[in-house]
Scaffold this motif. Structure first.
Motif, short mmCIF file in Angstrom:
data_model
loop_
_atom_site.label_atom_id
_atom_site.label_comp_id
_atom_site.label_asym_id
_atom_site.label_seq_id
_atom_site.Cartn_x
_atom_site.Cartn_y
_atom_site.Cartn_z
N LEU A 5 0.85 -1.28 -0.22
CA LEU A 5 0.09 0.00 -0.23
C LEU A 5 0.99 1.10 0.03
N MET A 6 1.98 1.29 0.92
CA MET A 6 2.83 2.49 0.89
C MET A 6 3.57 2.59 -0.50
N ALA A 7 3.78 1.50 -0.98
CA ALA A 7 4.70 1.61 -2.25
C ALA A 7 3.97 2.07 -3.55
N ALA A 8 2.51 1.67 -3.45
CA ALA A 8 1.42 2.30 -4.40
C ALA A 8 1.33 3.62 -4.32
N ALA A 9 1.07 4.33 -2.95
CA ALA A 9 1.05 5.56 -2.74
C ALA A 9 2.28 6.08 -3.14
#
Length: 148
Positions: free
Chosen positions: A45-49
């Motif tokens: 999720l953090m990488a997608a953001a």
């Protein structure tokens, strides 16, 4: 420019932490998905953001970081570090209640509402994880009151 630089650095940090999390192994099976699922989900999720911040159109002007915002971010990080440090000694319920209370005050919540919401969050999340999901959480100071 600073947002894209931060996003690129954060994407590299997420990739490094994903490699570290991939190696998580439990000496015994206590959870059907294993210990690596939760960190890998958060890192995804953090990488997608970070990818979104890196690739988004730059049509919007970026606001400069103010000292008030920087102070709030630093206090938020300090509250989360304190939560991590107090998690085992105080237990899940009390440390979560204190973190919820302090973050509520940090984001301009009223004292009574922040205290009630922090306490409810600690108790309800403990019940959710411990009784419904069968994830054992530390009781900390409440260990003396529970006979096992």
């Amino acid at each position: 420019m600073y947002v894209r630089l931060f996003a690129a650095v954060w994407l590299l940090v997420c990739a490094f932490l994903a490699v570290v999390a991939w190696g998580f192994q439990a000496p015994f099976t206590y959870d059907p998905v294993g210990p690596r699922a939760y960190p890998l989900l958060l890192l995804t999720l953090m990488a997608a953001a970070a990818l979104w911040l890196l690739c988004k159109p730059a049509s919007e002007p970026t606001l400069p970081i103010s000292w008030v915002l920087a102070r709030k971010v630093a206090l938020c990080v300090a509250a989360l570090l304190a939560y991590a440090m107090l998690f085992e000694p105080l237990g899940f319920v009390l440390s979560t209640a204190l973190a919820g209370f302090s973050l509520g005050l940090l984001f301009n919540g009223r004292v009574l509402l922040s205290a009630v919401s922090g306490l409810l969050m600690g108790v309800l999340l403990y019940g959710f994880f411990d009784y419904l999901l069968d994830v054992p959480l530390p009781l900390g100071v409440f260990e003396a009151f529970v006979g096992n």
